[in-house]
Design a protein around this motif. Sequence first.
Motif, mmCIF file in Angstrom:
data_model
loop_
_atom_site.group_PDB
_atom_site.id
_atom_site.type_symbol
_atom_site.label_atom_id
_atom_site.label_comp_id
_atom_site.label_asym_id
_atom_site.label_seq_id
_atom_site.Cartn_x
_atom_site.Cartn_y
_atom_site.Cartn_z
ATOM 1 N N ASN A 170 -7.141 -8.306 0.378
ATOM 2 C CA ASN A 170 -5.949 -8.059 1.185
ATOM 3 C C ASN A 170 -6.313 -7.681 2.625
ATOM 4 N N ALA B 261 -4.455 -6.991 4.927
ATOM 5 C CA ALA B 261 -3.376 -6.077 5.723
ATOM 6 C C ALA B 261 -4.119 -4.494 5.512
ATOM 7 N N ILE B 262 -5.062 -4.383 4.524
ATOM 8 C CA ILE B 262 -5.526 -3.016 4.301
ATOM 9 C C ILE B 262 -6.429 -2.324 5.405
ATOM 10 N N GLU C 299 -4.947 -1.066 9.134
ATOM 11 C CA GLU C 299 -3.969 0.128 9.197
ATOM 12 C C GLU C 299 -5.112 1.215 9.700
ATOM 13 N N SER D 93 0.683 -1.898 1.696
ATOM 14 C CA SER D 93 0.367 -3.232 2.493
ATOM 15 C C SER D 93 0.678 -4.622 1.390
ATOM 16 N N ASP E 73 0.758 -8.051 3.567
ATOM 17 C CA ASP E 73 -0.316 -9.054 3.115
ATOM 18 C C ASP E 73 0.323 -10.423 2.391
ATOM 19 N N ARG F 217 7.006 -5.323 6.985
ATOM 20 C CA ARG F 217 6.197 -3.972 6.480
ATOM 21 C C ARG F 217 6.655 -3.522 5.203
#
Length: 746
Positions: A105, A107-108, A111, A147, A151, A708
């Motif tokens: 992932n 996008a994790i 954050e 996410s 992602d 998002r």
Amino acid sequence: MAGLGKIARRGFLIGAASVAGGFAVGVYSLRQPFVSPLADDLPPGVAALTPYVVIDAGGVTLITPRADMGQGATSIQAALIAEEMDVALDAVRTDPGPPAAAYYNAAIVPEGLPFAATDDGWLAERARDAGAMVAKAMGLQITGGSSTVPDAFDRLRRAGATARAMLVTAAARRLGVAESALRTEDGVVIAPDGTRLSYVELAPAAGRLLEPREVALKDPADWRYLGRPMQRIDIVAKSTGTQRYGIDEALPGMLYAAVRTNPLRGGGMAGYDASAAEAMRGVVRVVRLEDGVGVLADNTWRAFEAVKAIRIDWGPAPYPATTEALFDSIAGAFTEDARDSRLKDEGDIEAALEDGADVTAEYRVPFLAHAPLEPMTALAWFRNGQLEIRAGTQIPRFAEKTARELAGLPKDGVVLRALPMGGSFGRRLEDDYIAQAVRLAWAAEGRPVKLTWSREEDMTHDFPRPAAIARGRGRVSQGRVAALDLSIAAPSVSDSQMGRLGFNALGADTAIVAGAWDQPFAIPAYRVTGYRAPETVPISSWRSVGASANGFFHECLLDELIHAAGADPLAERLRLCSHAPSRAVLEAVGEMSGWGGALGPGRGRGLAYTLSFGVPCAEVVELTATDRGIRIDRVFVAAEVGRVLDPVNFENQVQGGVVWGLSHAIHGELTYADSRPEQENFDAYPMMRLPECPEITVRGLENGERIRGIGEPPVPPAAPALANAIFAATGQRIRELPLSKSVRFA
């Protein structure tokens, strides 16, 4: 599809009878692609390229590796692939695939970096890129942090487009026509003369092709699914009661297990007497665990009853025994030695407050349980030197690693099949229940074991959202907010949760101040400080994590300051707001709610805004103070997510987040006595009932540049909007949750 483990060592299933030929395909957006996790596991005749699309004689299977906990992750992942591949959503199958680094992932990690979502500077962008590379290097296959869509948006669309391009190339070569002359529709390539070649028949040839380096993505104007109302692919099963969750798994000859472990977390077990349990009907074996005992029996009820009959000598908890003592521990962290971060420090706050504060306040929020409807459950089976696991999990690779280490098996010795979950809210970011199932299966001498926690075990052995305390002060000048100083003390979720996964959290824990330090308001003197309290009870991520508390702290303090200034809550927030998309969200919710219009006696509106997980979200709660108590009439929500991919699920997610946030604001509290939670079942941990739920109106804005997720952002503004509405209607400021400790609700 075939049974687990028949043909795929790590849990990815393809029906052996149906794969006369086919291929698997996907694509990665970062520099070097992983080797397909399917490459070693597919039977002859199936070419594994990359991991997102499988075509066999039975049709198309789309790989959807992000876990579905009821939030619709499977459906949106499938739609992203299907959109670019030109396959019908109602004609495909889905599969979570095996635990694999390829499903990391990206996008994790970003954050959790100390850069506000509104910061698009060079350093922030490079840090986010680096965070994505860290996630790739570590193979972080995690579902959480809202996410999934950020992602997957580019990655899965490219996977679908790549699959389509390869199929078109295979058709062009077979027909001897230019690729540009061909078109696709619902799983078929169509030639100018009307010849139709199905994806199934083209799959073997497509599987022998090299993956194209560049593919064209559809113009959003041509989207068939994305951006339009969709029916989730699981809606029929869930509406008819035929959806199977982890708790529904069963195998022939299976034993049923229950556990009882120390509710004084970390206290261990000095000894036990299981003689009474061992004599009970249906009990097969009592197994000692690391911090308790488990029972293997011939059904779940008998396992539950037997484990309660065991006399156990628990060790003491390593943390304070009462709620009051736990809060004292947190309050003691407001010292310079315990300072964890000061990510917001604009202007001269000390000079601004030199002559005193116009508002001084302390706010508190309690520990909160995850309390998903489906309790922790897992099925495990040792056979022929291999371990098979079936469970709902948000961290399949971590769970697989834990199981492998417990069993002493090589990497290919564990098959983990991720299953749909009946809720999680962050609880299944832990793998303790899977570890227990593995230990019990080891003792079962080759028989499958299905572990199910009782509701009491689930509630008393949660890793809750931490309690927190905030101390705020501020000044106003000439009808405006001039200074805001907010200090927040809480234990570190990162230390506790990541420590259990084997990682040492480095640097400041942004979760302590998330949803407070990163708010886009241009207050002349503006400071947010985080203090790391000692770990007390083990804690974990809870839906919206730190922002769940900090939205309440920040927006209640800001509202108090605006009132002290004699300003309008919406107008002053708009004046202070330095972020155009956030201003649009505030303007939208004001227009939706008719802000400024008269409501009449005993009625009030409360506004709150929180930017969390990159999503500006504003909510207005409208309520009435009746003779029977506070009645919430309506809630209005506006959120900016860049693009709304499924308007139906978007609305459902926002409404669900509001209900979740309001429920816990009104009722939610996990209290401790004798070092254990006092709330052991749903009767002591209530949620909103249907008569309490207000009408919720939702608007999704699409002005942002980034896509998002929406699963968590509606939660943080709910509690402060409600508290601010209570003040507007009654004049009573409430600074501690749950609100039912201070007012009665109708």
